[in-house]
Design a protein around this motif. Structure first.
Motif, short mmCIF file in Angstrom:
data_model
loop_
_atom_site.label_atom_id
_atom_site.label_comp_id
_atom_site.label_asym_id
_atom_site.label_seq_id
_atom_site.Cartn_x
_atom_site.Cartn_y
_atom_site.Cartn_z
N SER A 12 31.13 18.03 62.37
CA SER A 12 29.80 17.41 62.49
C SER A 12 28.80 18.37 63.12
O SER A 12 27.65 18.46 62.67
N ILE A 13 29.22 19.08 64.15
CA ILE A 13 28.34 20.05 64.79
C ILE A 13 27.96 21.15 63.81
O ILE A 13 26.81 21.58 63.74
N GLU A 51 27.81 20.91 60.58
CA GLU A 51 26.91 20.36 59.58
C GLU A 51 25.49 20.24 60.13
O GLU A 51 24.51 20.56 59.43
N ILE A 52 25.36 19.81 61.36
CA ILE A 52 24.03 19.70 61.98
C ILE A 52 23.39 21.09 62.06
O ILE A 52 22.22 21.27 61.74
N GLY A 53 24.17 22.06 62.49
CA GLY A 53 23.64 23.44 62.56
C GLY A 53 23.24 23.97 61.21
O GLY A 53 22.23 24.66 61.07
N ASN A 70 22.21 22.19 58.61
CA ASN A 70 20.98 21.53 58.20
C ASN A 70 19.77 22.05 58.96
O ASN A 70 18.70 22.21 58.38
N LEU A 71 19.93 22.34 60.23
CA LEU A 71 18.81 22.88 61.01
C LEU A 71 18.43 24.27 60.52
O LEU A 71 17.26 24.64 60.50
#
Length: 93
Positions: A81-82, A84-86, A88-89
């Motif tokens: 999850s981390i 994926e967030i990175g 996307n950012l």
């Protein structure tokens, strides 16, 4: 992941200039990043499970399938999850 996106920035610009929807370009990058993350996660889980079996042979009354020693799936999903967030950012920047 930001390095790989930075390397492909011109390619993404050309794709958008040729008429590809921005969401498809983002999907391409996310798919590639998540496949790398999934491979790393799978290799890490296999290594951790193997090392747990090895280390448990040295410890008294510890089984490789104990919750305390084998909670790798939860940790792996957190890391995924981390990542994926990175990813996307990085794409949005």
């Amino acid at each position: 992941m930001s390095y790989s996106v930075g390397q492909r920035r011109q390619e993404m610009a050309v794709r958008v200039a040729l008429g590809v929807q921005r969401s498809r370009v983002i999907g391409l990058v996310v798919r590639q990043d998540m496949s790398v993350a999934a491979l790393g996660l799978a290799a890490g889980l296999l290594g951790a499970f193997g090392l747990t079996r090895f280390v448990s042979s040295f410890l008294y009354d510890v089984k490789p399938t104990d919750i305390q020693t084998g909670s790798y799936a939860g940790r792996g999903s957190q890391l995924e999850s981390i990542y994926e967030i990175g990813s996307n950012l990085t794409i949005k920047a």
